[in-house]
Design an enzyme around this catalytic site. Structure first.
Site, mmCIF file in Angstrom:
data_model
loop_
_atom_site.group_PDB
_atom_site.id
_atom_site.type_symbol
_atom_site.label_atom_id
_atom_site.label_comp_id
_atom_site.label_asym_id
_atom_site.label_seq_id
_atom_site.Cartn_x
_atom_site.Cartn_y
_atom_site.Cartn_z
ATOM 1 N N GLU A 177 -11.469 4.172 -0.571
ATOM 2 C CA GLU A 177 -11.809 4.487 0.819
ATOM 3 C C GLU A 177 -12.670 5.751 0.945
ATOM 4 O OE1 GLU A 177 -8.789 3.701 -0.228
ATOM 5 O OE2 GLU A 177 -7.291 5.181 0.257
ATOM 6 N N ASP A 232 0.843 -1.204 0.000
ATOM 7 C CA ASP A 232 0.000 0.000 0.000
ATOM 8 C C ASP A 232 0.873 1.247 0.000
ATOM 9 O OD1 ASP A 232 -2.558 1.455 2.189
ATOM 10 O OD2 ASP A 232 -2.287 1.519 0.007
ATOM 11 N N ASP A 291 -3.315 -3.036 -2.302
ATOM 12 C CA ASP A 291 -4.383 -2.027 -2.300
ATOM 13 C C ASP A 291 -4.316 -1.210 -3.600
ATOM 14 O OD1 ASP A 291 -5.266 0.929 -0.370
ATOM 15 O OD2 ASP A 291 -6.533 -0.549 -1.371
ATOM 16 N N ASN A 292 -5.433 -0.590 -3.966
ATOM 17 C CA ASN A 292 -5.490 0.407 -5.049
ATOM 18 C C ASN A 292 -5.205 -0.113 -6.441
ATOM 19 O OD1 ASN A 292 -3.747 2.037 -2.574
ATOM 20 N ND2 ASN A 292 -5.866 2.610 -3.065
ATOM 21 N N LYS A 309 2.747 3.550 -5.736
ATOM 22 C CA LYS A 309 2.184 2.562 -6.680
ATOM 23 C C LYS A 309 3.208 2.112 -7.708
ATOM 24 C CE LYS A 309 -1.042 3.381 -4.037
ATOM 25 N NZ LYS A 309 -0.947 2.593 -2.776
HETATM 26 O O1 LIG Z 1 -0.823 7.101 -3.290
HETATM 27 C C1 LIG Z 1 -1.337 6.370 -2.452
HETATM 28 N N1 LIG Z 1 -0.608 5.746 -1.527
HETATM 29 C C2 LIG Z 1 0.813 5.978 -1.457
HETATM 30 C C3 LIG Z 1 1.255 5.658 -0.066
HETATM 31 C C4 LIG Z 1 2.488 5.901 0.310
HETATM 32 C C5 LIG Z 1 2.921 5.632 1.694
HETATM 33 O O2 LIG Z 1 3.971 4.668 1.655
HETATM 34 C C6 LIG Z 1 5.112 5.235 2.245
HETATM 35 N N2 LIG Z 1 6.307 4.606 1.684
HETATM 36 C C7 LIG Z 1 6.949 3.651 2.441
HETATM 37 C C8 LIG Z 1 8.077 3.028 1.965
HETATM 38 C C9 LIG Z 1 8.588 3.356 0.703
HETATM 39 O O3 LIG Z 1 9.610 2.799 0.267
HETATM 40 C C10 LIG Z 1 7.904 4.339 -0.057
HETATM 41 C C11 LIG Z 1 6.768 4.956 0.439
HETATM 42 C C12 LIG Z 1 4.973 6.721 2.024
HETATM 43 O O4 LIG Z 1 5.809 7.480 2.873
HETATM 44 C C13 LIG Z 1 3.498 6.890 2.339
HETATM 45 O O5 LIG Z 1 3.250 6.871 3.728
HETATM 46 C C14 LIG Z 1 -2.806 6.196 -2.392
HETATM 47 C C15 LIG Z 1 -3.581 7.119 -3.076
HETATM 48 C C16 LIG Z 1 -4.959 7.010 -3.034
HETATM 49 N N3 LIG Z 1 -5.746 7.953 -3.767
HETATM 50 O O6 LIG Z 1 -6.988 7.888 -3.749
HETATM 51 O O7 LIG Z 1 -5.128 8.863 -4.409
HETATM 52 C C17 LIG Z 1 -5.600 6.001 -2.307
HETATM 53 C C18 LIG Z 1 -4.810 5.074 -1.626
HETATM 54 O O8 LIG Z 1 -5.374 4.060 -0.901
HETATM 55 C C19 LIG Z 1 -3.426 5.153 -1.668
HETATM 56 O O9 LIG Z 1 -2.702 4.201 -1.002
HETATM 57 MG MG LIG Z 2 -3.958 2.564 -0.449
#
Ligand SMILES: O=C(NC/C=C/[C@H]1O[C@@H](n2ccc(=O)cc2)[C@H](O)[C@@H]1O)c1cc([N+](=O)[O-])cc(O)c1O
Ligand SMILES: [Mg+2]
Length: 214
Positions: free
Chosen positions: A199, A141, A169-170, A144
């Site tokens: 969500e 999660d 997820d997603n 992406k």
């Molecule tokens: O972009 C999305 N998620 C990206 C999440 C990123 C998370 O993962 C961490 N990370 C941790 C370790 C790493 O190596 C890199 C990042 C980042 O620091 C952040 O905390 C997203 C977007 C939507 N949306 O509706 O736009 C809905 C969702 O459910 C989503 O998950």
């Molecule tokens: Mg997500």
């Protein structure tokens, strides 16, 4: 500004949730995100699919890629059997600080190890740093565009065993087309899609469950 918002989230958790009661922490975050300010937690609808997959797998060793505020971390950890361990990777120090407090409020610190840094740096160190041979369950999660490279990296590091379950997820919104194409066409995975909604919205989204066949 983001930090201020996250402080409001924490205040809502402290106000609405009972310390040591994970379910009340989950409900408090869902309430806040539905009625006050949307956030990208997996949420309650996809969260109950996550719950059912975790309960079915009953994993000892769990990896979560992307802690964010710790919502799914708490959702997963509350279902784990005694002695099971969840390692969750978070890149953003502000999110990690919030997540630690959410996890503490839920009283789940002893099941969870929150590691700050990039997944690509930590996945190769799971064995020597955490003594993990293979994972039973992985929840994806995070960014992406990292789902596919990190899945290949977990394969290359021997962290997946016959039967390891990946839950992503997603897969529709925002979408992970390259990851989906890979797990659905690779002979090393048996994959299936759980249709749901993004969500706290009516938009379509879903989770992809992929079992590694070895
Ligand atoms: O972009 C999305 N998620 C990206 C999440 C990123 C998370 O993962 C961490 N990370 C941790 C370790 C790493 O190596 C890199 C990042 C980042 O620091 C952040 O905390 C997203 C977007 C939507 N949306 O509706 O736009 C809905 C969702 O459910 C989503 O998950
Ligand atoms: Mg997500």
């Amino acid at each position: 500004l983001a930090l201020l918002w996250h402080d409001r989230l924490l205040k809502a958790v402290r106000k609405r949730a009972t310390r040591g009661d994970p379910q009340s922490v989950i409900s408090a975050i869902d309430h806040f995100c539905r009625h006050n300010e949307w956030a990208m937690n997996v949420g309650d609808e996809k969260g109950s699919i996550l719950d059912s997959v975790v309960s079915e797998v009953n994993p000892e060793k769990v990896l979560e890629l992307g802690t964010y505020c710790g919502y799914s971390t708490v959702r997963i950890a509350r279902l784990l059997p005694p002695g099971a361990r969840l390692i969750t990777l978070e890149f953003n120090v502000d999110y990690a600080a919030i997540a630690r407090q959410v996890i503490a409020w839920a009283g789940l610190e002893d099941k969870i190890q929150l590691v700050e840094g990039a997944s690509e740096d930590w996945i190769p160190r799971m064995k020597e740093h955490f003594g993990i041979e293979t994972f039973d369950f992985v929840f994806l999660d995070h960014w992406k565009d990292r789902y596919l490279p990190d899945t290949k990296l977990m394969e290359d590091c021997g962290l997946l065993r016959k039967g390891t379950v990946l839950l992503a997820d997603n897969v529709i919104c925002p979408g992970v087309p390259d990851y989906l194409e890979y797990v659905r066409n690779s002979l090393s995975y048996k994959s299936c899609y759980f249709k749901s909604h993004l969500e706290y919205t009516k938009a379509e989204d879903g989770l992809e469950k992929s079992v590694f066949l070895g």
